[in-house]
Design an enzyme around this catalytic site. Structure first.
Site: not given
Lengths: 272, 222
Positions: A40, A56, A58, A72, A86, A168, A205, A208
């Site tokens: 994320t 984000d 995903r 999220k 997480g 991440s 990333d 994400s």
């Protein structure tokens, strides 16, 4: 009254009973089921009139995208929202639980919830689970004492910051914040900066992706901008589309009559 | 407790490759994203290499090993041309690739290859490999991180509903060249949605009687 030994399950906490069996199974080569993690990018920043949160959309299961448009940014109170990174189940469960506790607390005190209350409830829960509840959170809100922004780590430690990133994609997002953040941003500048930071995570990333969600919290008003930006449309759609051949092929027809198992004898009704 | 090694000579740079063979053409395609872990190394890396006039190979996996493999095959092809005064045919190149991979059976090339081209009769051919050289001629194939997403779709569209009607031996699809390219674009657009290692750009190479042609298509960059 006989004191029968009844096994009452222990209240709360994890039961570690199956750990030995799981260990034995993994030694025999049995793979444990994977978790759905939100690899994320989540961010928060404090601006002139309050707090802006971004995330984000995903959710990944290893290298596969499980959900292209998940939420999220979780609701905690009308004036407090929390972004979660997480393990998806953990972030969902812990924010729902604390949100309920905050509501009960509001009824009990008759006052608007404070961010530090949510913070203390979350951190003490995570600490008591010693990091097993893998939730990394960005908590933000505005209460009577002013705007607040905190990060909460899975083991239960917290930081209080003017701008924060987790997940991440946190490095990609923090790079943007460290370059462009300053105190006293206006609402539009703040939303633009948050969107830029999340986009940086989305494109750089692999954990994400998809869309940008934003939440603007000010004194007395909260704006939840779901899918504020959609920078990833599908690149190729075939107009004709693809069909599936509905042919079903009859390979063999065989009729097996039902065999009689029991002989039914017409008998007299039983007499009482 | 025996200490496990914590250094690996391999890395996976991700990516997906697809090849489809037709009656008189062959389509080979791969995405151009090169990644490591959760990061992108570059958005513009070609995984496709032309080994001979009528043989094109696409490889996903560890790109350092892929590059080394391409060099070995190019050198061997040059020697062949000197010795035989002609280009290697696609089936011959297929055998050479298999032998080269098996040669390193006990320290493999971490490369997942599909070889596409035209055979001696001008018909399209596709050969699919594993990391140590086991290969098979097929009508279509995909390798790489998105292959688990693409292969079932290709099976659904290109294979007959029952093996009794059309066996796998008939290794050429009935699609036209344009239909095959369309199918490949759809495959990659779909795989990009769900695989984090596939995306950025799609490189398509088409081999037919007129020669070789390249096309590009943009993919999602997230």
């Amino acid at each position: 009254m006989s004191k029968a030994a009844v096994d009452v399950p222990l209240k709360g906490g994890f039961s570690f009973d199956l750990c030995r069996r799981n260990d034995m199974l993994s030694k025999k080569g049995v793979q444990p089921p994977s978790f759905l993690k939100t690899g994320t990018t989540i961010v928060g920043l404090i601006f002139q009139d309050g707090v802006i949160l971004g995330a984000d959309t995903r959710a990944t299961e290893g290298p596969i995208v499980a959900d292209k448009n998940c939420e999220k940014i979780h609701y905690m109170a009308p004036n407090i929202y929390c972004c979660g990174a997480g393990t998806a189940a953990d972030t969902e469960a812990v924010t729902d639980m604390v949100s309920s506790q905050l509501q009960l607390h509001r009824y009990h005190t008759g006052r608007e919830s404070r961010v530090v209350t949510a913070l203390t409830l979350l951190k003490s829960h995570l600490f008591s689970y010693q990091g097993y509840v893998q939730a990394a959170l960005v908590l933000g809100g505005v209460d009577v004492t002013g705007p607040h922004l905190h990060t909460i780590y899975p083991h239960g430690s917290t930081d209080t910051l003017p701008f924060a990133t987790m997940g991440s994609g946190s490095l990609a997002a923090m790079a943007v914040f460290e370059s462009k953040y300053r105190e006293g941003l206006t609402r539009d500048e703040g939303v633009k900066l948050v969107t830029e930071a999340i986009c940086s995570g989305i494109f750089n990333d692999l954990g994400s992706g998809s869309n940008v969600d934003v939440c603007v919290i000010t004194k007395g008003q909260t704006e939840y901008l779901r899918n504020h930006q959609l920078p990833n449309p599908r690149t190729y759609i075939n107009e004709k589309g693809y069909g599936f051949s509905k042919k079903t092929e009859v390979l063999l027809t065989k009729i097996t009559p039902l065999k009689e198992m029991v002989e039914v004898i017409e008998g007299d009704a039983m007499e009482e | 407790m025996k200490q496990q090694s914590n250094w690996s000579p391999y890395d996976n740079n991700g990516g997906t490759c697809v090849a489809i063979a037709g009656a008189d053409y062959c389509v080979i395609a791969a995405d151009t994203r090169m990644s490591t872990g959760y990061s992108i190394l570059t958005r513009d890396y070609s995984k496709i290499c032309q080994l001979a006039e009528k043989s094109v190979m696409a490889s996903s996996g560890f790109q350092a090993d892929v590059r080394a493999l391409q060099k070995v095959l190019a050198a061997r092809h040059l020697i062949y041309q000197h010795q035989h005064n002609k280009q290697m045919s696609c089936p011959a190149m297929a055998q050479l690739l298999s032998n080269t991979l098996y040669y390193k059976r006990f320290f493999p090339y971490y490369a997942f290859n599909v070889l596409g081209g035209l055979d001696n009769e001008g018909k399209g051919c596709v050969f699919t490999y594993d990391a140590v050289g086991s290969y098979e001629r097929v009508g279509y194939s995909s390798q790489g991180s998105g292959s688990t997403l693409i292969m079932p779709f290709l099976d659904n569209q290109l294979k007959s509903p029952s093996p009794l009607l059309l066996s796998a031996q008939d290794a050429v699809t009935p699609l036209s060249e344009l239909e095959a390219i369309d199918l490949v674009k759809t495959c990659f657009a779909s795989a990009t949605e769900r695989d984090i290692y596939t995306g950025d750009k799609l490189e398509i190479v088409v081999l037919n009687a007129d020669g070789i042609r390249r096309e590009h298509m943009e993919l999602r960059k997230d």
